[in-house]
Motif scaffolding. Structure first.
Motif, PDB file in Angstrom:
ATOM      1  N   GLY A  72       0.964  -1.145  -0.067  1.00 22.91           N
ATOM      2  CA  GLY A  72       0.078  -0.009  -0.017  1.00 22.91           C
ATOM      3  C   GLY A  72       0.919   1.339   0.172  1.00 22.91           C
ATOM      4  O   GLY A  72       0.235   2.481  -0.232  1.00 22.91           O
ATOM      5  N   LEU A  73       2.250   1.218   0.290  1.00 28.83           N
ATOM      6  CA  LEU A  73       3.159   2.382   0.198  1.00 28.83           C
ATOM      7  C   LEU A  73       3.322   2.898  -1.133  1.00 28.83           C
ATOM      8  O   LEU A  73       3.695   3.802  -1.518  1.00 28.83           O
ATOM      9  N   GLY A  74       3.014   2.041  -2.396  1.00 29.02           N
ATOM     10  CA  GLY A  74       3.245   2.480  -3.576  1.00 29.02           C
ATOM     11  C   GLY A  74       4.690   2.398  -3.835  1.00 29.02           C
ATOM     12  O   GLY A  74       5.318   3.507  -4.260  1.00 29.02           O
ATOM     13  N   ALA A  75       5.496   1.299  -3.294  1.00 26.07           N
ATOM     14  CA  ALA A  75       6.727   1.653  -3.354  1.00 26.07           C
ATOM     15  C   ALA A  75       7.536   0.988  -4.744  1.00 26.07           C
ATOM     16  O   ALA A  75       8.882   0.709  -4.820  1.00 26.07           O
ATOM     17  N   GLY A  76       6.748   0.836  -5.639  1.00 32.30           N
ATOM     18  CA  GLY A  76       7.279   0.703  -7.008  1.00 32.30           C
ATOM     19  C   GLY A  76       8.145  -0.849  -6.977  1.00 32.30           C
ATOM     20  O   GLY A  76       7.737  -1.690  -6.552  1.00 32.30           O
ATOM     21  N   PRO A  77       9.391  -0.437  -7.641  1.00 34.64           N
ATOM     22  CA  PRO A  77      10.176  -1.870  -7.412  1.00 34.64           C
ATOM     23  C   PRO A  77      10.547  -2.406  -6.422  1.00 34.64           C
ATOM     24  O   PRO A  77      10.594  -3.632  -6.421  1.00 34.64           O
ATOM     25  N   VAL A  78      10.574  -1.789  -5.279  1.00 35.53           N
ATOM     26  CA  VAL A  78      10.720  -2.282  -3.822  1.00 35.53           C
ATOM     27  C   VAL A  78       9.513  -3.375  -3.609  1.00 35.53           C
ATOM     28  O   VAL A  78       9.782  -4.265  -3.035  1.00 35.53           O
ATOM     29  N   ALA A  79       8.277  -2.865  -3.736  1.00 37.51           N
ATOM     30  CA  ALA A  79       7.396  -3.686  -3.393  1.00 37.51           C
ATOM     31  C   ALA A  79       7.243  -4.794  -4.523  1.00 37.51           C
ATOM     32  O   ALA A  79       6.839  -5.871  -3.976  1.00 37.51           O
ATOM     33  N   ARG A  80       7.226  -4.519  -5.752  1.00 38.05           N
ATOM     34  CA  ARG A  80       7.203  -5.565  -6.748  1.00 38.05           C
ATOM     35  C   ARG A  80       8.335  -6.566  -6.502  1.00 38.05           C
ATOM     36  O   ARG A  80       8.156  -7.883  -6.838  1.00 38.05           O
ATOM     37  N   ALA A  81       9.587  -6.302  -5.910  1.00 38.69           N
ATOM     38  CA  ALA A  81      10.736  -7.376  -5.706  1.00 38.69           C
ATOM     39  C   ALA A  81      10.459  -7.921  -4.278  1.00 38.69           C
ATOM     40  O   ALA A  81      10.840  -9.103  -4.150  1.00 38.69           O
ATOM     41  N   SER A  82       9.101  -7.745  -3.689  1.00 41.70           N
ATOM     42  CA  SER A  82       8.824  -8.391  -2.630  1.00 41.70           C
ATOM     43  C   SER A  82       7.500  -9.127  -2.908  1.00 41.70           C
ATOM     44  O   SER A  82       6.894  -9.512  -1.988  1.00 41.70           O
ATOM     45  N   GLY A  83       7.258  -9.470  -4.359  1.00 38.07           N
ATOM     46  CA  GLY A  83       6.084 -10.097  -4.577  1.00 38.07           C
ATOM     47  C   GLY A  83       4.886  -9.543  -4.811  1.00 38.07           C
ATOM     48  O   GLY A  83       3.834 -10.228  -5.011  1.00 38.07           O
ATOM     49  N   LEU A  84       4.732  -8.126  -4.620  1.00 33.35           N
ATOM     50  CA  LEU A  84       3.535  -7.319  -4.637  1.00 33.35           C
ATOM     51  C   LEU A  84       3.267  -6.983  -5.945  1.00 33.35           C
ATOM     52  O   LEU A  84       4.157  -6.464  -6.710  1.00 33.35           O
ATOM     53  N   ARG A  85       1.954  -6.995  -6.545  1.00 31.51           N
ATOM     54  CA  ARG A  85       1.743  -6.682  -7.854  1.00 31.51           C
ATOM     55  C   ARG A  85       1.355  -5.126  -7.964  1.00 31.51           C
ATOM     56  O   ARG A  85       0.087  -4.881  -8.333  1.00 31.51           O
ATOM     57  N   GLU A  86       2.038  -4.416  -7.488  1.00 35.70           N
ATOM     58  CA  GLU A  86       1.538  -2.856  -7.258  1.00 35.70           C
ATOM     59  C   GLU A  86       2.248  -1.978  -8.392  1.00 35.70           C
ATOM     60  O   GLU A  86       3.331  -1.943  -8.398  1.00 35.70           O
ATOM     61  N   ASP A  87       1.356  -1.413  -9.306  1.00 36.30           N
ATOM     62  CA  ASP A  87       1.987  -0.632 -10.138  1.00 36.30           C
ATOM     63  C   ASP A  87       0.876   0.026 -11.033  1.00 36.30           C
ATOM     64  O   ASP A  87      -0.030  -0.276 -11.320  1.00 36.30           O
ATOM     65  N   LEU A  88       0.985   1.500 -10.736  1.00 37.73           N
ATOM     66  CA  LEU A  88      -0.196   2.487 -11.331  1.00 37.73           C
ATOM     67  C   LEU A  88      -0.401   2.271 -12.907  1.00 37.73           C
ATOM     68  O   LEU A  88      -1.264   2.412 -13.281  1.00 37.73           O
ATOM     69  N   ARG A  89       0.578   1.609 -13.450  1.00 40.41           N
ATOM     70  CA  ARG A  89       0.493   1.472 -14.777  1.00 40.41           C
ATOM     71  C   ARG A  89      -0.585   0.550 -15.301  1.00 40.41           C
ATOM     72  O   ARG A  89      -1.111   0.496 -16.377  1.00 40.41           O
ATOM     73  N   LEU A  90      -0.820  -0.306 -14.345  1.00 38.54           N
ATOM     74  CA  LEU A  90      -1.840  -1.328 -14.468  1.00 38.54           C
ATOM     75  C   LEU A  90      -3.360  -0.745 -14.741  1.00 38.54           C
ATOM     76  O   LEU A  90      -4.198  -1.213 -15.358  1.00 38.54           O
ATOM     77  N   GLU A  91      -3.265   0.491 -14.016  1.00 36.32           N
ATOM     78  CA  GLU A  91      -4.815   1.309 -14.122  1.00 36.32           C
ATOM     79  C   GLU A  91      -4.919   2.004 -15.519  1.00 36.32           C
ATOM     80  O   GLU A  91      -5.836   2.761 -15.685  1.00 36.32           O
ATOM     81  N   ASP A  92      -3.815   2.193 -16.211  1.00 35.01           N
ATOM     82  CA  ASP A  92      -3.869   3.085 -17.358  1.00 35.01           C
ATOM     83  C   ASP A  92      -4.286   2.301 -18.572  1.00 35.01           C
ATOM     84  O   ASP A  92      -3.691   1.291 -19.008  1.00 35.01           O
ATOM     85  N   PRO A  93      -5.208   2.848 -19.362  1.00 31.33           N
ATOM     86  CA  PRO A  93      -5.854   2.074 -20.325  1.00 31.33           C
ATOM     87  C   PRO A  93      -4.685   2.083 -21.672  1.00 31.33           C
ATOM     88  O   PRO A  93      -4.630   1.076 -22.341  1.00 31.33           O
ATOM     89  N   ALA A  94      -4.049   3.112 -21.455  1.00 32.99           N
ATOM     90  CA  ALA A  94      -2.813   3.123 -22.720  1.00 32.99           C
ATOM     91  C   ALA A  94      -1.905   1.933 -22.548  1.00 32.99           C
ATOM     92  O   ALA A  94      -1.465   1.587 -23.586  1.00 32.99           O
TER      93      ALA A  94
END
Lengths: 310, 439
Positions: free
Chosen positions: B309-331
């Motif tokens: 939930g911190l939106g920590a980008g690569p730090v979160a994704r390297a800990s197994g979290l699928r957090e990325d604002l780009r997922l919400e972007d239709p483009a």
């Protein structure tokens, strides 16, 4: 009677070998770094910049800190350099071309290596600075772990020679170099040889995560002398590696001393290139590996070498 | 010509030893100076001859800059670099410093030559050169005396006994590192209590938190622009790949691989959308150096629940979290974007992930065509979620002490480097939202 040269010749020869060796280290290190970085500049620049950088340190002020151990700070690089010179003086260029060949040459070399810890610790202790002291303790922890496999790897080379004299150790390699007879020896020796001069992957005491460690407070001539002493020890370690494992002066066509110099240069290049291609180890991991892997391997090396001779 | 004069002449051919201070907005510009052979960025002020200060240093850091200046050996000079619109600061006491708008390297080289040959005097100290308090030691080496042990007597940190994790009572030394420690982002202060090389307790401070900052140029940071306008995906992804490669270079520097770091920086500086193969080759070499194994494996473990939930980008994704604002972007959805995720959670996983994301970003940049990201007031930067009011690195600060506590100093440094904290992102975003405050 074993060969010993006079004091004047010994001083001049050792000094000349170390000046050439230290300069070679500076140039080869820059060359290896440039290759890895993917941008080799001009040869002229490669050859001149080390000299200019040395001149820059010579004209720079030597800073001190609050309440340093001034004497210790001044003595540390001198002691380190002296140990490198002492170690190098034991390495033969040819069967009769050696500054000193005591019957206990191997023991003398080992003593010099063991004393390096005093020089490095003194260098880190003296400036009265946290990162410097941190580096000093790191060297202490690492040195206790790598000196045992270092000596065991060297000791195995004395077995086929049935002598502790370095000249005898090289002479005994005429039928086969130790690198073939004791395949574990050279890798073990190189790992810890890099540790002794805290270079590349084993540069724990002067590392970038402690902003230069024992040399964090060094400027001017103090920094220059420490760099020179480290490079000199690297030359001594490489030369002894060439003598102890790569057959020293033995080799076809070329005269013996040429072989010895070429082999020393090759070992130096290998160490320096590894410095730019291998990451620094964590000290906890290294200490564990030294005790759990390197010492048993070194013992195995000694036992197998001994068993073959029986 | 005397010997000193001759040596000084020879010394002008050496790379200038520079200690660089990156004010807000100049972080990547200063890091890229490493590629210039005319200068050499040094890790400690002692052997530095030129102090280079980029941008506007906030008031909270001025004392540190002055102390670094005074720690440098003579002869010395200071160059203040405006770096475009980042601004020219003149910290108090730096009256002799040389201001420059253009190439800072040329200014450093010229200043170095001038102080060597005596055309320019060496700068005097800025702070009074006196002991923080009278030394009260009495022995022949200044030791002993009353009130000289434990805590910080008279401004000098001294060790005192404290418990350690093995149940022993050992010396504990308070050491504050930063805000100009070269391995940390500028502005980060780590106040550690060290028992040997073990960090027992730690507090962190961000001296850039209240800084006002302007980006060096409007084009400099597409992510800042993307906060308020539609920016081409090709621009964003190229900038992301570049930022990841610079972060990889910092990790390599911390692991003692300076030459390889230069290679990464050089690839980043000349990066084009078709350079995926170049980055893959770099990743192969990095893997061969064992940095992912004997330097970083198991170091700086970040549990996913700590950063969720911190939106920590690569730090979160390297800990197994699928957090990325780009997922919400239709483009981005249109491009078939799916975030890379690594379950490792350690510093090695973060380095691996950044290399993977750099390749992925180059591929996205090559396929994006004229597509532009949707402007929502939030953007996924190479560090994570950036909003007008806070950056990913600032939010990570809350969990930072728990990641560093009871680890060895070397691991603490590797952990902080692997988080790729960027303390200027927040001030830049706030400065963009309120331009009058930055001006």
């Amino acid at each position: 009677m074993r060969p010993y040269v006079g004091a004047e010749v010994a001083l001049l020869a050792t000094a000349a070998a170390l000046v050439a060796g230290v300069y070679l280290v500076a140039v080869l290190d820059r060359f290896a770094a440039a290759l890895v970085a993917g941008a080799v500049g001009s040869w002229r620049r490669l050859l001149v910049v080390p000299l200019a950088a040395a001149a820059a340190l010579l004209v720079q002020q030597r800073r001190t800190t609050e309440r340093p151990d001034g004497a210790g700070w001044a003595v540390a690089p001198a002691l380190f350099f002296g140990l490198a010179a002492f170690a190098l003086a034991l390495v033969p260029l040819g069967p009769d071309l050696v500054i000193a060949d005591p019957s206990t040459g191997f023991v003398a070399f080992s003593a010099a290596i063991a004393f390096v810890m005093i020089a490095v610790f003194l260098h880190g202790w003296s400036p009265n600075s946290p990162f410097a002291l941190h580096g000093a303790y790191r060297y202490g922890a690492a040195a206790l772990s790598f000196q045992i496999p270092f000596l065991l790897a060297m000791l195995a080379t004395a077995l086929p020679a049935e002598s502790l004299s370095i000249v005898d150790i090289v002479r005994a390699q005429e039928p086969a170099w130790n690198v073939l007879r004791q395949p574990l020896g050279l890798p073990l020796y190189l790992v810890v040889g890099v540790g002794v001069s805290f270079w590349g992957p084993l540069n724990l005491s002067d590392a970038s995560d402690v902003a230069g460690g024992t040399s964090v407070e060094d400027s001017g001539v103090a920094r220059l002398l420490w760099t020179i002493a480290r490079s000199a020890m690297l030359v001594a370690v490489a030369a002894m590696g060439a003598a102890g494992f790569l057959g020293g002066w033995w080799g076809p066509i070329l005269p013996g001393p040429a072989w010895m110099i070429a082999k020393t240069g090759a070992v130096l290049l290998a160490i320096l290139a590894a410095g730019h291609l291998l990451a620094r180890v964590r000290i906890a991991t290294f200490v564990l590996v030294a005790w759990a892997v390197l010492i048993p391997l070194a013992l195995l090396n000694v036992f197998v070498s001994g068993a073959i001779l029986l | 010509m005397g010997l000193t004069a001759l040596l000084a002449r020879v010394a002008t051919g050496a790379p200038v030893p520079v200690f660089a201070v990156a004010g807000p907005g100049t972080r990547s510009l200063i890091r890229d100076l490493r590629l210039r052979p005319e200068i050499r960025l040094v890790d400690t002020p002692r052997p530095a001859s030129v102090l280079l200060v980029g941008g506007l240093v906030p008031a909270e850091m001025e004392m540190a800059v002055a102390r670094v200046h005074d720690a440098m050996a003579h002869p010395r000079a200071t160059v203040l670099w405006s770096a475009g619109a980042a601004g020219l600061g003149r910290p108090e006491g730096f009256d002799d410093a040389i201001p420059v708008d253009g190439d800072p390297v040329a200014a450093c080289v010229a200043a170095y030559r001038d102080i060597l040959v005596g055309r320019r005097g060496s700068e005097p100290p800025i702070l009074p050169d006196v002991d923080p308090a009278p030394w009260r030691g009495v022995g022949p080496y200044g030791q002993g005396g009353s009130g000289m042990t434990g805590g910080v007597p008279y401004g000098r940190p001294m060790a005192e006994l404290g418990p350690d994790p093995d149940g022993l009572r050992l010396d504990v030394l308070p050491v504050a590192v930063g805000p100009l420690f070269p391995r940390f982002p500028a502005g980060l202060v780590v106040d550690a209590r060290l028992a040997g090389d073990l960090v027992l307790e730690v507090e962190v401070a961000n001296l850039l938190a209240n800084a006002t900052a302007a980006a060096p140029s409007p084009e400099a940071d597409p992510f800042l622009r993307a906060l308020g306008e539609r920016v081409a995906i090709a621009d964003l992804e190229l900038a992301r790949a570049r930022a990841h490669l610079r972060s990889v270079a910092e990790a390599l520097l911390a692991a003692g691989l300076e030459a390889l770091a230069l290679r990464a920086l050089r690839i980043a500086a000349n990066l084009r959308a078709g350079d995926g193969a170049l980055v893959r080759r770099l990743a192969t070499i990095i893997s061969a150096t064992q940095v992912l194994r004997w330097s970083l494996r198991g170091v700086g473990a970040v549990p996913p629940e700590a950063v969720a939930g911190l939106g920590a980008g690569p730090v979160a994704r390297a800990s197994g979290l699928r957090e990325d604002l780009r997922l919400e972007d239709p483009a981005y959805r249109d491009l078939g974007f799916a975030p890379l995720v690594d379950a490792g959670g350690d510093a090695a996983a973060r380095l691996r992930l950044r290399l993977g994301e750099a390749v992925q970003s180059l591929d996205l940049a090559a396929r994006a065509g004229a597509r532009a990201a949707t402007a929502t007031g939030r953007v996924e930067t190479p560090r994570g979620r950036l909003e007008a009011e806070s950056s990913a690195s600032e939010r990570l600060f809350t969990v930072l002490p728990s990641l560093l506590r009871e680890h060895e100093w070397g691991d603490v440094v590797a952990t902080i480097v692997s988080l790729d904290l960027d303390l200027e992102e927040g001030p830049l975003a706030r400065g963009r939202a309120r331009p009058e405050a930055a001006a």
